[in-house]
Design an enzyme around this catalytic site. Structure first.
Site, PDB file in Angstrom:
ATOM      1  N   LEU A  99     -83.190 -10.302  10.539  1.00  0.00           N
ATOM      2  CA  LEU A  99     -82.120  -9.882  11.445  1.00  0.00           C
ATOM      3  C   LEU A  99     -80.883 -10.780  11.435  1.00  0.00           C
ATOM      4  O   LEU A  99     -79.951 -10.550  12.197  1.00  0.00           O
ATOM      5  CB  LEU A  99     -82.641  -9.698  12.875  1.00  0.00           C
ATOM      6  CG  LEU A  99     -83.900  -8.830  13.026  1.00  0.00           C
ATOM      7  CD1 LEU A  99     -84.317  -8.758  14.475  1.00  0.00           C
ATOM      8  CD2 LEU A  99     -83.687  -7.447  12.438  1.00  0.00           C
ATOM      9  N   HIS A 148     -77.368 -11.960  10.001  1.00  0.00           N
ATOM     10  CA  HIS A 148     -76.298 -11.297   9.266  1.00  0.00           C
ATOM     11  C   HIS A 148     -75.929 -12.085   8.010  1.00  0.00           C
ATOM     12  O   HIS A 148     -75.866 -13.318   8.067  1.00  0.00           O
ATOM     13  CB  HIS A 148     -75.042 -11.196  10.142  1.00  0.00           C
ATOM     14  CG  HIS A 148     -75.201 -10.273  11.295  1.00  0.00           C
ATOM     15  ND1 HIS A 148     -75.752 -10.676  12.492  1.00  0.00           N
ATOM     16  CD2 HIS A 148     -74.876  -8.974  11.441  1.00  0.00           C
ATOM     17  CE1 HIS A 148     -75.764  -9.654  13.330  1.00  0.00           C
ATOM     18  NE2 HIS A 148     -75.236  -8.609  12.724  1.00  0.00           N
ATOM     19  N   MET A 188     -78.111 -20.550  12.635  1.00  0.00           N
ATOM     20  CA  MET A 188     -79.332 -20.390  11.842  1.00  0.00           C
ATOM     21  C   MET A 188     -79.143 -20.934  10.428  1.00  0.00           C
ATOM     22  O   MET A 188     -80.071 -21.499   9.841  1.00  0.00           O
ATOM     23  CB  MET A 188     -79.771 -18.924  11.796  1.00  0.00           C
ATOM     24  CG  MET A 188     -80.255 -18.401  13.138  1.00  0.00           C
ATOM     25  SD  MET A 188     -81.488 -19.453  13.951  1.00  0.00           S
ATOM     26  CE  MET A 188     -82.787 -19.476  12.744  1.00  0.00           C
ATOM     27  N   ASP A 228     -91.248 -32.519  -0.803  1.00  0.00           N
ATOM     28  CA  ASP A 228     -91.724 -32.092  -2.119  1.00  0.00           C
ATOM     29  C   ASP A 228     -91.458 -33.147  -3.194  1.00  0.00           C
ATOM     30  O   ASP A 228     -92.315 -33.421  -4.025  1.00  0.00           O
ATOM     31  CB  ASP A 228     -91.057 -30.771  -2.517  1.00  0.00           C
ATOM     32  CG  ASP A 228     -91.541 -30.287  -3.872  1.00  0.00           C
ATOM     33  OD1 ASP A 228     -92.779 -30.136  -4.047  1.00  0.00           O
ATOM     34  OD2 ASP A 228     -90.700 -30.079  -4.768  1.00  0.00           O
TER      35      ASP A 228
END
Length: 159
Positions: free
Chosen positions: A74, A76, A111, A126
């Site tokens: 959700l 954009h 986000m 990692d």
């Protein structure tokens, strides 16, 4: 309180931002990774066998910001105009990662900044896991944001 990503029937939906004004947006997010002091020294000396840890994590964070709508449902797709990912050893065993994302658009970049900081931290893990599997990624948070209808936000608590 009305949830913006849920319709009147409780179904998930992407928020319609068509009517929102375009404004300059900026968000800053932080992630921290704790490691053995020896691991931090190896990173600083660029002696991790996989290569330059911070350069690789920076590129990973930038790429992650650009891929956020592919990772977070959700979100954009945005025309991101700038991403920076910076590193600071806050202690002998703690690396602070700060990601800043900018755009001019109808919805914010919080986000994208959080994703950039998170993926940069995962990349550090990692790159260094062969020497330190006990590293801990923690304290991922939004430090600040600017732009949009809700205006500016600055975190006032520590962690």
């Amino acid at each position: 309180m009305e949830l913006s990503h849920v319709d009147q029937h409780g179904q998930a939906r992407m928020v319609d931002v068509t009517a929102k004004a375009v404004s300059d947006r900026c968000a800053v997010a932080v992630a921290e990774i704790t490691m053995k002091p020896e691991t931090a020294e190896l990173i600083k000396a660029m002696e991790i066998k996989k290569g330059d840890v911070l350069a690789t994590a920076r590129i990973a964070g930038i790429m992650a910001a650009k891929k956020t709508p592919d990772l977070i449902p959700l979100c954009h797709p945005l025309m991101i105009t700038g991403v920076t990912v910076d590193f600071e050893f806050a202690d002998t065993d703690r690396l602070k990662i700060t990601a800043e994302v900018k755009c001019s658009g109808q919805t914010g970049v919080e986000m994208e900044a959080l994703t950039a900081a998170s993926v940069a931290a995962l990349t550090v893990y990692d790159m260094c896991k062969a020497v330190d599997k006990g590293m801990t990624i923690a304290s991922i948070y939004l430090e600040s944001k600017e732009g949009g209808k809700s205006g500016a936000y600055r975190r006032t608590t520590n962690g």
